[in-house]
Design a protein around this motif. Sequence first.
Motif, PDB file in Angstrom:
ATOM      1  N   THR A 125      10.231 -43.131  59.096  1.00  0.00           N
ATOM      2  CA  THR A 125      11.531 -42.468  59.066  1.00  0.00           C
ATOM      3  C   THR A 125      12.680 -43.453  59.300  1.00  0.00           C
ATOM      4  N   LEU A 138       2.544 -37.963  53.702  1.00  0.00           N
ATOM      5  CA  LEU A 138       3.387 -37.238  54.667  1.00  0.00           C
ATOM      6  C   LEU A 138       3.393 -37.980  56.008  1.00  0.00           C
ATOM      7  N   ARG A 170       9.961 -36.390  48.126  1.00  0.00           N
ATOM      8  CA  ARG A 170      11.202 -35.607  48.213  1.00  0.00           C
ATOM      9  C   ARG A 170      11.618 -35.445  49.662  1.00  0.00           C
ATOM     10  N   ARG A 171      10.610 -35.274  50.520  1.00  0.00           N
ATOM     11  CA  ARG A 171      10.922 -35.148  51.933  1.00  0.00           C
ATOM     12  C   ARG A 171      11.592 -36.417  52.447  1.00  0.00           C
ATOM     13  N   ARG A 206      15.180 -36.776  51.171  1.00  0.00           N
ATOM     14  CA  ARG A 206      16.146 -35.811  51.697  1.00  0.00           C
ATOM     15  C   ARG A 206      16.488 -36.034  53.157  1.00  0.00           C
ATOM     16  N   LEU A 207      15.898 -37.082  53.757  1.00  0.00           N
ATOM     17  CA  LEU A 207      16.190 -37.322  55.170  1.00  0.00           C
ATOM     18  C   LEU A 207      17.675 -37.599  55.359  1.00  0.00           C
ATOM     19  N   TYR A 227       5.960 -34.182  46.771  1.00  0.00           N
ATOM     20  CA  TYR A 227       6.473 -33.454  47.935  1.00  0.00           C
ATOM     21  C   TYR A 227       6.826 -34.418  49.078  1.00  0.00           C
ATOM     22  N   PRO A 228       5.901 -35.332  49.457  1.00  0.00           N
ATOM     23  CA  PRO A 228       6.274 -36.289  50.511  1.00  0.00           C
ATOM     24  C   PRO A 228       7.488 -37.137  50.108  1.00  0.00           C
ATOM     25  N   VAL A 244       5.564 -41.054  55.577  1.00  0.00           N
ATOM     26  CA  VAL A 244       7.012 -40.767  55.580  1.00  0.00           C
ATOM     27  C   VAL A 244       7.489 -40.573  57.013  1.00  0.00           C
ATOM     28  N   THR A 245       6.692 -39.851  57.817  1.00  0.00           N
ATOM     29  CA  THR A 245       7.085 -39.619  59.210  1.00  0.00           C
ATOM     30  C   THR A 245       7.127 -40.933  59.980  1.00  0.00           C
TER      31      THR A 245
END
Lengths: 238, 410
Positions: free
Chosen positions: B315, B308, B396-397, B400-401, B393-394, B311-312
């Motif tokens: 971005t 997570l 998919r996040r 979906r950005l 989960y990460p 991913v942040t």
Amino acid sequence: MVSEPAHSLITVERLTRHYRMGPQIVHALDDVSVTVRPGEFVAVMGPSGSGKSTFMNLLGCLDRPDSGRYWLDGQEVAGLSSDALAAVRNRSIGFVFQSFNLLPRQSALDNVMLPMVYAGVSHAQRIERALAALDAVGLLERAGHRPTQLSGGQQQRVAIARALVNDPLLLLADEPTGALDTATSLEIIGLFQRLNRRGITIVLVTHEPEVARFASRVLHFRDGRLIDDLSQDAEVAA
Amino acid sequence: MTAWDALRAALDSLRANPLRSALTMLGIVIGVAAVIAMVAVGAGAREQVLRQIASLGTNLIMVGQGSIVRGGVKLGAGTASSLTEDDALAVLSEIPGVVVTAPSVRWGLQIVAGNQNWGTVLFGITPDYMDARDWSIAAGHGLSDVDVAQANKVVVLGQTVVRNLFGGGDPIGEPVRVFSTPLTVVGVLAEKGQNTQGQDQDDVIFVPLSTAKRNIPGMAKSNPRFIHTMVVKMRDGADMADAQAQIRDLLRQRHRLIPGQDDDFWMRDLSEVSATRDASSRALSFLLAAVAAVSLLVGGIGIMNIMLVSVTERTREIGLRLAIGARRRDILVQFLIESTTLSLIGAAVGVALGIGTAMGVAELAGWPTLIQIDSVVLAVVVSGLIGVFFGLYPARRAARLNPIEALRHE
């Protein structure tokens, strides 16, 4: 409905995009129609909030209009699926950003090869085409350098090589000289002009009139509307 | 984007933050190493127990003299002199599936050789006993039917007895004295080591059954045919419970016990011992699996956490990739491969550490360890699944950005 005119690369018709911000609806783009022929060098100008970025995002297939139509090279793209839009961005459009957006840990060559990763190009061909693209922007001898080892102008030229490597029809540049000094900006604009003379269509967003004067046509936006569309004799940068 | 491209991107990204990647893997490393090492120790211990049980024999039934009841007082096992050599013969001839019955008597005593003496246990046996209890001879020879028939004054010594009476010397042909009778040593038993209760099985001496009865004062006073125990050896695959029931019926009938009266003998099936051992080691395995599952779960949560963060942090990279033509699926796969690579590298390190630990335990603590290939495969597969599950989960996040917002992200 008007059908798409022949011999145009971009045709947008009554393109509208609005956002909801709390109770208010912001008309980021309001009923814009414009046609760009192959080989044009178009500057898009306007103050911030004028809708020029929204227009660019729609042209770049990064966003979808709320209404209106958009043909790119004869193909209506407004209704395409997300995967099909990705393919259009990959094959038909090259993006150049203000902040270069290079992957910092990868060499110039790897950065230029990145779009081909998503185009299913074989590894040997990736290297060959990436080297050719770096050669076209005059950075062949820096292929192995990382972005941090390159100047701002050189980084932007790597980004341009990356935008060119899949032979797009259209180069979309969003404030490409915004992070560069005047001399380097001129260099980059000169590179755009040379690429344009070799046939690629360029749409460039800028808020600087000094940059816009090198384009053959200038579109002015204000409050989400296209208010002016001028053809001009482009100044030659280099 | 090919899997190879995704793997390269994953490795590049993990190399960008080597310390962070290593710390993230740590949970998986420890979990996998724990699984492999603990399973190896557990399997080694079980193997040892199984070997010990096999040395007792799993198809054996022990029958012993029971207690006599006088006015409601049970005097304890062995107080009823009810079991006889004839019972042993009857069991052999009348119960189907019986291979051997070996009657025996036992007696604790001092044995003397020269100026040395040693307290040990004497067994009066027939040659069948050696077969039934899997004893073999290390030197000299065993007891024969002739020795039993003629009550010859011969003895076979266990290794512990030999060590204590003769030191390093050869006892064959030497005289020893038991119950003030001189016997000649004719053989030495092969070493058996400890039994499952930790008793030294080599601290014994064997003499012919008849010799024991004739020479131990008072042993056969009431009934010259009496014995303490008999070992019944069933053929392999025999139904032990059924055999026990038949032997009980036969002995009750021979001892003229009326229905409702307690047995005057006891009976034990050694496969019960092995079943108990097996059940307890299975319970231990479940416990180990639970511990391992918890550490792998914690490792998986660590991976999710770091993915997570990743991913942040990336971005803009994701926005760029989307802009230049990555499909959402490509982004998803890239991050899934990254999390799975993380967990699988952790698993590989964990396998090495686990095997190293198991070997270290074997070397330093002297515990037997047995590295189980299944546990290695299972640990690696589970780690891979954890990488996928907690990476989903990460990933998919990331997929979906919104590319426009992602490109503007600072």
